[in-house]
Design a protein around this motif. Structure first.
Motif, short mmCIF file in Angstrom:
data_model
loop_
_atom_site.label_atom_id
_atom_site.label_comp_id
_atom_site.label_asym_id
_atom_site.label_seq_id
_atom_site.Cartn_x
_atom_site.Cartn_y
_atom_site.Cartn_z
N VAL A 131 0.86 -1.19 0.00
CA VAL A 131 0.00 0.00 0.00
C VAL A 131 0.89 1.23 0.00
O VAL A 131 1.65 1.46 0.95
N ALA A 156 9.22 3.75 -0.04
CA ALA A 156 9.29 2.45 0.66
C ALA A 156 8.59 1.36 -0.12
O ALA A 156 9.10 0.23 -0.21
N ASP A 181 -1.65 2.89 -5.22
CA ASP A 181 -1.31 4.25 -4.80
C ASP A 181 -2.31 5.20 -5.45
O ASP A 181 -2.62 5.05 -6.63
N PRO A 182 -2.83 6.18 -4.70
CA PRO A 182 -3.80 7.11 -5.31
C PRO A 182 -3.17 8.04 -6.35
O PRO A 182 -3.88 8.63 -7.17
N ASP A 205 9.37 14.84 -7.13
CA ASP A 205 8.73 15.53 -6.00
C ASP A 205 9.67 15.66 -4.82
O ASP A 205 9.33 16.27 -3.81
N ARG A 206 10.84 15.04 -4.88
CA ARG A 206 11.82 15.16 -3.80
C ARG A 206 13.19 14.72 -4.29
O ARG A 206 13.33 14.13 -5.36
N CYS A 242 19.13 12.59 -0.37
CA CYS A 242 20.57 12.75 -0.16
C CYS A 242 20.95 12.01 1.12
O CYS A 242 20.14 11.90 2.04
N VAL A 265 -5.57 4.36 -7.24
CA VAL A 265 -6.35 3.52 -6.31
C VAL A 265 -5.95 3.88 -4.88
O VAL A 265 -4.77 3.84 -4.52
N ARG A 266 -6.95 4.24 -4.09
CA ARG A 266 -6.70 4.66 -2.71
C ARG A 266 -7.09 3.54 -1.74
O ARG A 266 -8.15 2.94 -1.90
N ALA A 267 -6.24 3.29 -0.77
CA ALA A 267 -6.57 2.27 0.25
C ALA A 267 -7.37 2.92 1.37
O ALA A 267 -7.16 4.09 1.70
N GLU A 308 10.99 21.96 -4.26
CA GLU A 308 10.40 20.89 -3.46
C GLU A 308 10.20 21.35 -2.02
O GLU A 308 10.88 22.28 -1.56
N ARG A 309 9.24 20.72 -1.37
CA ARG A 309 8.94 21.04 0.03
C ARG A 309 8.75 19.75 0.81
O ARG A 309 8.32 18.75 0.22
N LEU A 354 8.16 5.70 6.32
CA LEU A 354 7.99 6.61 7.47
C LEU A 354 6.92 6.06 8.41
O LEU A 354 7.01 6.22 9.62
N ALA A 356 16.03 8.99 5.88
CA ALA A 356 15.23 7.75 5.86
C ALA A 356 15.60 6.83 4.69
O ALA A 356 15.39 5.62 4.78
N ILE A 394 15.34 2.80 4.74
CA ILE A 394 14.26 2.14 3.98
C ILE A 394 14.87 1.01 3.14
O ILE A 394 14.30 -0.09 3.05
C1 LIG Z 1 10.72 16.70 -0.02
C2 LIG Z 1 11.38 15.59 0.80
C3 LIG Z 1 12.75 15.43 0.76
C4 LIG Z 1 13.36 14.39 1.50
N1 LIG Z 1 14.71 14.29 1.45
C5 LIG Z 1 15.32 13.24 2.08
C6 LIG Z 1 16.72 13.07 1.97
O1 LIG Z 1 17.42 13.91 1.38
N2 LIG Z 1 17.30 11.98 2.55
C7 LIG Z 1 16.54 11.06 3.24
O2 LIG Z 1 17.10 10.06 3.71
N3 LIG Z 1 15.21 11.24 3.40
C8 LIG Z 1 14.58 12.30 2.84
N4 LIG Z 1 13.22 12.46 2.97
C9 LIG Z 1 12.49 11.57 3.90
C10 LIG Z 1 12.07 10.22 3.28
O3 LIG Z 1 13.17 9.58 2.68
C11 LIG Z 1 10.98 10.39 2.25
O4 LIG Z 1 9.87 11.02 2.82
C12 LIG Z 1 10.53 9.05 1.64
O5 LIG Z 1 9.82 9.33 0.47
C13 LIG Z 1 9.68 8.24 2.62
O6 LIG Z 1 9.19 7.10 1.97
P1 LIG Z 1 7.71 6.52 2.25
O7 LIG Z 1 7.50 5.44 1.28
O8 LIG Z 1 7.56 6.30 3.69
O9 LIG Z 1 6.74 7.75 1.89
P2 LIG Z 1 6.38 8.25 0.44
O10 LIG Z 1 7.56 8.16 -0.45
O11 LIG Z 1 5.75 9.58 0.64
O12 LIG Z 1 5.30 7.19 -0.08
C14 LIG Z 1 4.04 7.04 0.54
C15 LIG Z 1 3.07 6.70 -0.58
O13 LIG Z 1 1.79 6.40 0.00
C16 LIG Z 1 0.82 6.86 -0.90
N5 LIG Z 1 -0.46 6.96 -0.20
C17 LIG Z 1 -0.93 7.96 0.58
N6 LIG Z 1 -2.19 7.68 0.98
C18 LIG Z 1 -2.50 6.47 0.45
C19 LIG Z 1 -3.67 5.65 0.50
N7 LIG Z 1 -4.76 6.00 1.20
N8 LIG Z 1 -3.67 4.47 -0.18
C20 LIG Z 1 -2.55 4.08 -0.86
N9 LIG Z 1 -1.44 4.83 -0.93
C21 LIG Z 1 -1.41 6.00 -0.30
C22 LIG Z 1 1.37 8.20 -1.37
O14 LIG Z 1 0.75 8.63 -2.58
C23 LIG Z 1 2.84 7.86 -1.55
O15 LIG Z 1 3.15 7.47 -2.87
C24 LIG Z 1 12.58 13.49 2.28
C25 LIG Z 1 11.20 13.71 2.33
C26 LIG Z 1 10.61 14.72 1.61
C27 LIG Z 1 9.10 14.91 1.70
#
Ligand SMILES: Cc1cc2nc3c(=O)[nH]c(=O)nc-3n(C[C@H](O)[C@H](O)[C@H](O)COP(=O)(O)OP(=O)(O)OC[C@H]3O[C@@H](n4cnc5c(N)ncnc54)[C@H](O)[C@@H]3O)c2cc1C
Length: 387
Positions: free
Chosen positions: A11, A16, A38-39, A46-47, A50, A116-118, A243-244, A267, A279, A283
């Motif tokens: 999901v 990750a 993923d929705p 988008d990011r 590093c 597709v949203r979970a 990016e933010r 996360l 992270a 990951i």
């Molecule tokens: C702008 C930015 C820069 C970063 N830079 C760094 C860095 O330099 N170094 C580092 O180590 N870490 C960094 N991070 C932290 C971390 O590595 C990232 O946030 C990383 O993308 C986390 O992975 P994730 O899969 O947990 O979350 P995400 O990559 O955000 O993935 C989560 C996914 O879940 C999906 N989702 C949401 N709701 C639902 C739902 N209801 N059903 C199904 N899917 C859903 C989203 O669309 C998304 O695709 C950064 C984060 C951000 C936001």
């Protein structure tokens, strides 16, 4: 309602989710056993990820830039420059990662369902049942990377928020040899600790980020924009990319949906290092461990393999950072100054022995850290007590 039966449901197909699918394929698991949902309907840059390359990872070929030297500066202090070619600071843009992983998944027959949203998820003791906007899924195992459930404002005392602009200047300005990891010598706002982060790709092109470690959310991002404009001054430039991000800085366990058939990842699984937000490498390590366990038929590890000592150290540091941001900024710069460069890099990614950890503690201001330890202790005791 009839459910579609799947074996492995992932999901969220962000960092990750996609990383886990990649590692599952590496471990020899058939792609046709996996479904990702993923929705989002498209992928873009988008990011930017590093990190110090202190652990091997399978995306080394996607790193677009490496710096062997880095600089930090305390408020009003001189630059501290360090470096080590063995642990360069790597830059990996998200679009390259998304493109590469998606191509491999498609070739391996993995079903990636975008748009597709979970929704609700439940483990009925036989299978995990997941409601989605495209119908009900019944899975042997679900890996869930959706943002953590519930209101975390009560437990999270600090946030890291940042806005970054990749800019192309009309004149030379940047020093491409070394990355600026933290420049605290900027006007502080009294809301936490503020620093600039500058990744210079060329003399005229860099990613410049205005970052806060702050108890307050980013609001309308005006402060970030003002800080970036102040840094760029009158330089004529074009904006290449923006990016933010907002990352909670906490050692409190996220409200996860863990059960024997539902495994939080990313996360949501608490994989961001609380004191830094790094992270990406964790990951990768967590995904590799899950994939190996699954391929070997072993029980799955519920969360990150970060040690309790690492958690305690992060907790104490966060306590210090929330109480006295300017002093914590000076302490962070002090770490870069006093520790061997490779130890600093490894410490930031938790690749240190217990003995090295003690060495890191000794490089911090002892009295202030002892005070922070005493203040953090009741929280630790409470967390260990049954609810
Ligand atoms: C702008 C930015 C820069 C970063 N830079 C760094 C860095 O330099 N170094 C580092 O180590 N870490 C960094 N991070 C932290 C971390 O590595 C990232 O946030 C990383 O993308 C986390 O992975 P994730 O899969 O947990 O979350 P995400 O990559 O955000 O993935 C989560 C996914 O879940 C999906 N989702 C949401 N709701 C639902 C739902 N209801 N059903 C199904 N899917 C859903 C989203 O669309 C998304 O695709 C950064 C984060 C951000 C936001």
């Amino acid at each position: 309602m009839n459910a579609e039966r799947v074996e492995l449901a992932i999901v969220g197909a962000g960092c990750a989710g996609l990383s886990l699918a990649w590692h599952l394929l590496d471990a020899g698991i058939d792609g046709r056993r996996m479904v990702l949902i993923d929705p989002r309907t498209s992928y873009e840059r988008d990011r930017t990820w590093c990190f110090f390359e202190v652990w091997p990872h399978p995306f080394e070929h996607l790193v677009t830039h490496r710096w062997e030297r880095w600089r930090v500066r305390a408020p009003g202090g001189p630059w501290v420059e360090r470096g080590d070619p063995e642990v360069p600071y790597a830059h990996l843009p998200a679009d390259a990662f998304y493109g590469s992983v998606r191509a491999r998944l498609a070739a391996a027959g993995v079903s990636l369902r975008l748009g597709v949203r979970a929704g609700a998820i439940d483990d009925d003791g036989r299978a995990a049942r997941l409601e989605t906007s495209a119908g009900l899924l019944e899975a042997t195992l679900v890996f869930d990377s959706r943002p953590p459930l519930g209101d975390r404002s009560r437990e999270v005392s600090l946030l890291q928020h940042f806005e970054g602009w990749e800019v192309l200047l009309e004149e030379d300005r940047f020093e491409p040899r070394s990355a600026i990891l933290m420049d605290f010598d900027v006007p502080q706002t009294g809301r936490g600790a503020h620093f600039l982060y500058v990744l210079p790709f060329e003399r005229r092109r860099a990613l410049v980020e205005a970052t806060w470690f702050s108890p307050d959310p980013p609001g309308d991002w005006t402060l970030h924009r003002e800080s970036l404009r102040r840094y760029l001054g009158s330089a004529r430039c074009s904006l290449v990319h923006r990016e933010r991000g907002v990352i909670p800085m906490t050692t409190e366990p996220a409200a996860t949906r863990w059960s024997p058939r539902i495994v939080p990842i990313g996360l949501a699984g608490g994989l961001a290092k609380p004191s830094t937000g790094y992270a990406f490498l964790d990951i990768q390590r967590h995904s590799a461990a899950l994939a190996e366990d699954l391929a070997a038929g072993r029980p799955l590890a519920p969360r990150s393999r970060r040690s309790w000592l690492s958690h305690l150290q992060d907790d104490v540091f966060l306590e210090y950072l929330s109480r006295d941001p300017p002093a914590a900024a000076v302490a962070m710069v002090g770490l870069f100054e006093r520790l061997a460069p490779d130890l600093t890099a490894r410490f930031l990614h938790d690749r240190v022995s217990p003995r090295e950890r003690v060495g890191v503690m000794r490089a911090m201001p002892i009295a202030a850290m002892t005070g922070a330890l005493l203040r953090a202790t009741p929280r630790w005791i409470r967390r260990k007590m049954p609810a």
